[in-house]
Design a protein around this motif. Sequence first.
Motif, PDB file in Angstrom:
ATOM      1  N   ILE A  31       0.823  -1.221   0.000  1.00  0.00           N
ATOM      2  CA  ILE A  31       0.000   0.000   0.000  1.00  0.00           C
ATOM      3  C   ILE A  31       0.850   1.261   0.000  1.00  0.00           C
ATOM      4  CG2 ILE A  31      -1.880  -1.170   1.192  1.00  0.00           C
ATOM      5  CD1 ILE A  31      -1.132   0.451   3.683  1.00  0.00           C
ATOM      6  N   SER A  32       2.165   1.114   0.265  1.00  0.00           N
ATOM      7  CA  SER A  32       3.029   2.300   0.231  1.00  0.00           C
ATOM      8  C   SER A  32       3.130   2.872  -1.177  1.00  0.00           C
ATOM      9  CB  SER A  32       4.431   1.960   0.755  1.00  0.00           C
ATOM     10  OG  SER A  32       5.092   1.042  -0.098  1.00  0.00           O
ATOM     11  N   PHE A  33       2.755   2.077  -2.189  1.00  0.00           N
ATOM     12  CA  PHE A  33       2.769   2.558  -3.570  1.00  0.00           C
ATOM     13  C   PHE A  33       1.423   3.182  -3.963  1.00  0.00           C
ATOM     14  CE2 PHE A  33       5.990  -0.758  -3.372  1.00  0.00           C
ATOM     15  CZ  PHE A  33       7.069  -0.134  -3.989  1.00  0.00           C
ATOM     16  N   VAL A  34       0.475   3.175  -2.997  1.00  0.00           N
ATOM     17  CA  VAL A  34      -0.841   3.756  -3.254  1.00  0.00           C
ATOM     18  C   VAL A  34      -0.855   5.186  -2.726  1.00  0.00           C
ATOM     19  CG1 VAL A  34      -3.313   3.568  -2.824  1.00  0.00           C
ATOM     20  CG2 VAL A  34      -1.934   1.507  -3.111  1.00  0.00           C
ATOM     21  N   ASP A  35      -1.360   6.113  -3.497  1.00  0.00           N
ATOM     22  CA  ASP A  35      -1.350   7.515  -3.097  1.00  0.00           C
ATOM     23  C   ASP A  35      -2.524   7.905  -2.220  1.00  0.00           C
ATOM     24  OD1 ASP A  35       1.001   8.237  -4.260  1.00  0.00           O
ATOM     25  OD2 ASP A  35       0.105   8.752  -6.187  1.00  0.00           O
ATOM     26  N   LYS A  36      -3.613   7.153  -2.276  1.00  0.00           N
ATOM     27  CA  LYS A  36      -4.836   7.597  -1.623  1.00  0.00           C
ATOM     28  C   LYS A  36      -5.195   6.717  -0.425  1.00  0.00           C
ATOM     29  CE  LYS A  36      -6.756   9.549  -5.890  1.00  0.00           C
ATOM     30  NZ  LYS A  36      -7.880   9.543  -6.842  1.00  0.00           N
ATOM     31  N   LYS A  37      -5.626   7.384   0.647  1.00  0.00           N
ATOM     32  CA  LYS A  37      -6.178   6.732   1.834  1.00  0.00           C
ATOM     33  C   LYS A  37      -5.219   5.715   2.445  1.00  0.00           C
ATOM     34  CE  LYS A  37     -10.981   7.264   0.312  1.00  0.00           C
ATOM     35  NZ  LYS A  37     -12.269   6.610   0.054  1.00  0.00           N
ATOM     36  N   TYR A  69      -1.186  14.368  -2.169  1.00  0.00           N
ATOM     37  CA  TYR A  69      -1.442  13.360  -3.185  1.00  0.00           C
ATOM     38  C   TYR A  69      -1.026  13.863  -4.559  1.00  0.00           C
ATOM     39  CZ  TYR A  69      -4.138  11.151   0.518  1.00  0.00           C
ATOM     40  OH  TYR A  69      -4.519  10.583   1.695  1.00  0.00           O
ATOM     41  N   GLU A  70      -0.221  13.049  -5.241  1.00  0.00           N
ATOM     42  CA  GLU A  70       0.232  13.280  -6.613  1.00  0.00           C
ATOM     43  C   GLU A  70       1.158  14.488  -6.749  1.00  0.00           C
ATOM     44  OE1 GLU A  70      -3.258  13.566  -8.982  1.00  0.00           O
ATOM     45  OE2 GLU A  70      -3.898  11.492  -8.620  1.00  0.00           O
ATOM     46  N   GLN A  71       1.669  15.019  -5.601  1.00  0.00           N
ATOM     47  CA  GLN A  71       2.578  16.163  -5.682  1.00  0.00           C
ATOM     48  C   GLN A  71       3.868  15.946  -4.906  1.00  0.00           C
ATOM     49  OE1 GLN A  71       0.948  20.107  -5.084  1.00  0.00           O
ATOM     50  NE2 GLN A  71      -1.104  19.418  -5.683  1.00  0.00           N
ATOM     51  N   GLY A  72       3.843  15.202  -3.851  1.00  0.00           N
ATOM     52  CA  GLY A  72       5.040  15.008  -3.046  1.00  0.00           C
ATOM     53  C   GLY A  72       4.840  15.471  -1.620  1.00  0.00           C
ATOM     54  N   GLU A  73       5.951  15.657  -0.904  1.00  0.00           N
ATOM     55  CA  GLU A  73       5.900  16.000   0.499  1.00  0.00           C
ATOM     56  C   GLU A  73       5.877  17.514   0.709  1.00  0.00           C
ATOM     57  OE1 GLU A  73       9.070  14.152   2.605  1.00  0.00           O
ATOM     58  OE2 GLU A  73       8.392  12.104   2.184  1.00  0.00           O
ATOM     59  N   CYS A  74       5.358  17.904   1.856  1.00  0.00           N
ATOM     60  CA  CYS A  74       5.387  19.310   2.248  1.00  0.00           C
ATOM     61  C   CYS A  74       5.525  19.395   3.762  1.00  0.00           C
ATOM     62  CB  CYS A  74       4.119  20.033   1.794  1.00  0.00           C
ATOM     63  SG  CYS A  74       2.631  19.582   2.731  1.00  0.00           S
ATOM     64  N   GLN A  75       5.954  20.561   4.236  1.00  0.00           N
ATOM     65  CA  GLN A  75       6.026  20.833   5.666  1.00  0.00           C
ATOM     66  C   GLN A  75       4.825  21.686   6.053  1.00  0.00           C
ATOM     67  OE1 GLN A  75       8.601  19.470   7.600  1.00  0.00           O
ATOM     68  NE2 GLN A  75       8.977  18.451   5.630  1.00  0.00           N
ATOM     69  N   GLU A  76       4.147  21.286   7.139  1.00  0.00           N
ATOM     70  CA  GLU A  76       2.966  22.040   7.568  1.00  0.00           C
ATOM     71  C   GLU A  76       3.148  22.586   8.976  1.00  0.00           C
ATOM     72  OE1 GLU A  76      -0.863  20.373   7.205  1.00  0.00           O
ATOM     73  OE2 GLU A  76      -0.677  19.887   5.075  1.00  0.00           O
ATOM     74  N   ARG A 100      -4.186  15.684   1.582  1.00  0.00           N
ATOM     75  CA  ARG A 100      -2.883  15.313   2.094  1.00  0.00           C
ATOM     76  C   ARG A 100      -3.039  14.273   3.191  1.00  0.00           C
ATOM     77  NH1 ARG A 100      -5.607  19.052   3.997  1.00  0.00           N
ATOM     78  NH2 ARG A 100      -5.446  19.852   6.129  1.00  0.00           N
ATOM     79  N   SER A 101      -1.922  13.674   3.559  1.00  0.00           N
ATOM     80  CA  SER A 101      -1.911  12.709   4.660  1.00  0.00           C
ATOM     81  C   SER A 101      -0.622  12.876   5.442  1.00  0.00           C
ATOM     82  CB  SER A 101      -2.023  11.274   4.128  1.00  0.00           C
ATOM     83  OG  SER A 101      -0.946  10.980   3.252  1.00  0.00           O
ATOM     84  N   LYS A 102      -0.694  12.625   6.730  1.00  0.00           N
ATOM     85  CA  LYS A 102       0.458  12.845   7.614  1.00  0.00           C
ATOM     86  C   LYS A 102       1.483  11.730   7.455  1.00  0.00           C
ATOM     87  CE  LYS A 102       0.219  11.810  11.925  1.00  0.00           C
ATOM     88  NZ  LYS A 102      -0.200  11.733  13.324  1.00  0.00           N
ATOM     89  N   PHE A 117       3.923  16.153   5.744  1.00  0.00           N
ATOM     90  CA  PHE A 117       2.702  15.599   5.165  1.00  0.00           C
ATOM     91  C   PHE A 117       2.953  15.258   3.694  1.00  0.00           C
ATOM     92  CE2 PHE A 117       1.199  17.414   8.962  1.00  0.00           C
ATOM     93  CZ  PHE A 117      -0.081  16.922   9.239  1.00  0.00           C
ATOM     94  N   LYS A 118       2.153  14.354   3.178  1.00  0.00           N
ATOM     95  CA  LYS A 118       2.240  13.987   1.762  1.00  0.00           C
ATOM     96  C   LYS A 118       1.025  14.520   1.026  1.00  0.00           C
ATOM     97  CE  LYS A 118       2.838  10.123  -1.444  1.00  0.00           C
ATOM     98  NZ  LYS A 118       3.005   8.668  -1.604  1.00  0.00           N
TER      99      LYS A 118
END
Length: 452
Positions: free
Chosen positions: A232-238, A406-413, A387-389, A403-404
């Motif tokens: 599931i690590s290759f899945v972007d959603k949920k 979806y379809e864009q990569g990581e970000c800092q929140e 996004r997801s944590k 956070f990740k």
Amino acid sequence: MFLNIIFFATLYPVLFIVYVVMALQSGQKNGSIFGVNMKPEWFEEDEVKAIQKRFKREMRWYGLLLAVIPFSSLLTPYFSIQMTIWLVWMFGAIILLMLPLVFANSRLKEWKRQKGYYETQSTERYVELKNAGAIRCIHFFQFFLPLAIGIIGAALALPVYKMVGISCLIGAACGFIYFLVAVIMDRQPIQVISSDSDININYSRAKKNIWKNFWLCCIWMNTILILFLLAISFVDKKVESIMLIAMIVYVVLLLVICIPVFIRLGKVEKAYAGKHDLSNGTEDDRNWIGGVLYYNPNDPHTMVDKKVGIGTTVNMASKAGKATMLFTALVFLTIPILCAWVIAEEFTPIHLEIENGNLCAEHIRTDYELPLDTIEEVEMVTELPRRSKINGTGMDNLEKGTFKIYEQGECQEFLNPQNKKFLHFSANGKQYYMSGVDDAQTEEIYKEILSR
């Protein structure tokens, strides 16, 4: 609310299971009650019946109290308060459901002392000498494949999705802990129940084989969970929802596979019931504290069968037992610290300010300090991306960490998701989403950045 749903689905039913198991201790079990050895005629004594009646009354009151407390978590919207209620309830339930048994065990032992029944009880200890007491059922090659697969799976998941990878690494570590416990149990001296060495050896071998198969099954289940998380690590959603469901299923299955183990152990005990002609230290109820904790420095066994309930427990007089007591004490001490930290996280407001040419994001401490000349492409947004944590804090009024998107990569929140305005910018090759304590502070910081 999501936290409450999880806890009500996973922890609340356990209360009733434990309650039933503990309530059954008021009945006779292998000539004992409340973990205290009894002769058949003693059960008819008025004092014994009074102790049984008091135990049942105390169990009802404690059970009712524990059944009501979790519903108080529905009265507050705050995550930290909900978590505190559930953690305190969980550890409180362990203690409260044990107290009636401990009290009944103490009263019954005192009754036996007053009657003088301990004066003639034998305290002899027997040791199996045939084959030096060595019966080994566990061999490393049986466990090597699932342990190796688990480590490889965790290593592959880590660079794909950090949060999943860390979970897999923890799972791989659990696999080795399972193996360590299996080895410790396998290396226990032969339990002496008979003057016939062959009976002792066969009895111990049968029980050790059951436990070996149990721990091997646990490790394979652990490995399957790691492989599933890797997939599931290759899945972007949920991803988080799928992980949560998978772990709940994993815990439930671990509980389920305990059932056939206890059934098989019960069959072994039944098969050898007529062959017991000796007693060992575990049979002396004076070596059992409250009927629950076994403490016998003269017993070489680290693991022994429980006198109350099912399964095994640790000899607290052994090195492993002392380490277990220390670890348990540390766990209980960390609970109030953890609760206080989470409460502070949720109730301490976030703060953005520009100081000495830096954008400072503060919450309890300074989490980010970014030079203004590194901030690029700053914009004000009114909607956050899906996004997801990955790691950090995720509450209704606070999202902080990695956070990740979806379809864009990581970000800092670093923001309050209940606000309506947020800063979006890049700095040092990373994306950032931030907000102040309210929209007014966010707008003020935005204007200051643009004016520089």
